[in-house]
Design a protein around this motif. Structure first.
Motif, mmCIF file in Angstrom:
data_model
loop_
_atom_site.group_PDB
_atom_site.id
_atom_site.type_symbol
_atom_site.label_atom_id
_atom_site.label_comp_id
_atom_site.label_asym_id
_atom_site.label_seq_id
_atom_site.Cartn_x
_atom_site.Cartn_y
_atom_site.Cartn_z
ATOM 1 N N LEU A 180 0.818 -1.214 0.000
ATOM 2 C CA LEU A 180 0.000 0.000 0.000
ATOM 3 C C LEU A 180 0.851 1.263 0.000
ATOM 4 O O LEU A 180 0.353 2.348 -0.269
ATOM 5 N N ILE A 187 0.372 2.508 -5.968
ATOM 6 C CA ILE A 187 -0.673 2.060 -5.046
ATOM 7 C C ILE A 187 -0.860 3.067 -3.922
ATOM 8 O O ILE A 187 -1.969 3.273 -3.445
ATOM 9 N N ARG A 188 0.230 3.727 -3.516
ATOM 10 C CA ARG A 188 0.133 4.743 -2.448
ATOM 11 C C ARG A 188 -0.823 5.852 -2.859
ATOM 12 O O ARG A 188 -1.641 6.307 -2.065
ATOM 13 N N THR A 204 -4.304 4.478 -2.609
ATOM 14 C CA THR A 204 -4.650 4.333 -1.192
ATOM 15 C C THR A 204 -5.030 5.686 -0.594
ATOM 16 O O THR A 204 -6.030 5.797 0.118
#
Length: 137
Positions: free
Chosen positions: A107, A112-113, A116
């Motif tokens: 994550l 993806i961060r 998220t």
């Protein structure tokens, strides 16, 4: 008359030495409170100081934090004194749980961060609005 001196009162800063992460959360939100209660059961007491801003709003003053901002998003001050807000704060807190740390690493990866963080902001905003409509303040 006793010759003994009263025991010294611990200085608030002394607690920060033994609790390097300070998590600011809102217990008036039932979802937030449930999440924090679950994390508290899994994280060593020495690793985190939990500050409920609903019951202790004065704790935000030295940091210059706004109560409404903390009601909307989780805030964490890490051991270096860096303030983390939202998804980074949540990921930092979750990573302190022995069983969850490895699972959360993806994550934090660049692509993806961003996803998220976006998902956290969207969820937090809706939860905040719901709490206000429900009168959870």
């Amino acid at each position: 008359m006793s010759d003994t001196l009263p025991s010294p009162v611990p200085h608030p800063a002394d607690k920060l030495v033994s609790r390097p992460h300070v998590v600011y959360y809102n217990s008036a939100c039932p979802v937030c409170d449930a999440g924090v209660c679950a994390m508290r059961d899994r994280i060593a007491e020495a690793d985190v100081e939990w500050v409920d801003v609903h019951r202790n709003p004065e704790r935000l003053v030295p940091l210059g934090l706004d109560l409404e901002d903390v009601r909307e998003r989780l805030h964490v001050v890490d051991p270096s004194g860096h303030l983390q807000v939202g998804a980074p704060a949540l990921l930092t807190t979750w990573s302190l749980q022995p069983r969850w740390g490895w699972l959360l690493k993806p994550l934090g990866w660049p692509g993806i961060r961003r996803l998220t963080s976006w998902a956290y902001v969207l969820f937090a905003r809706q939860l905040y609005r719901w709490n206000r409509r429900q009168g959870h303040w």
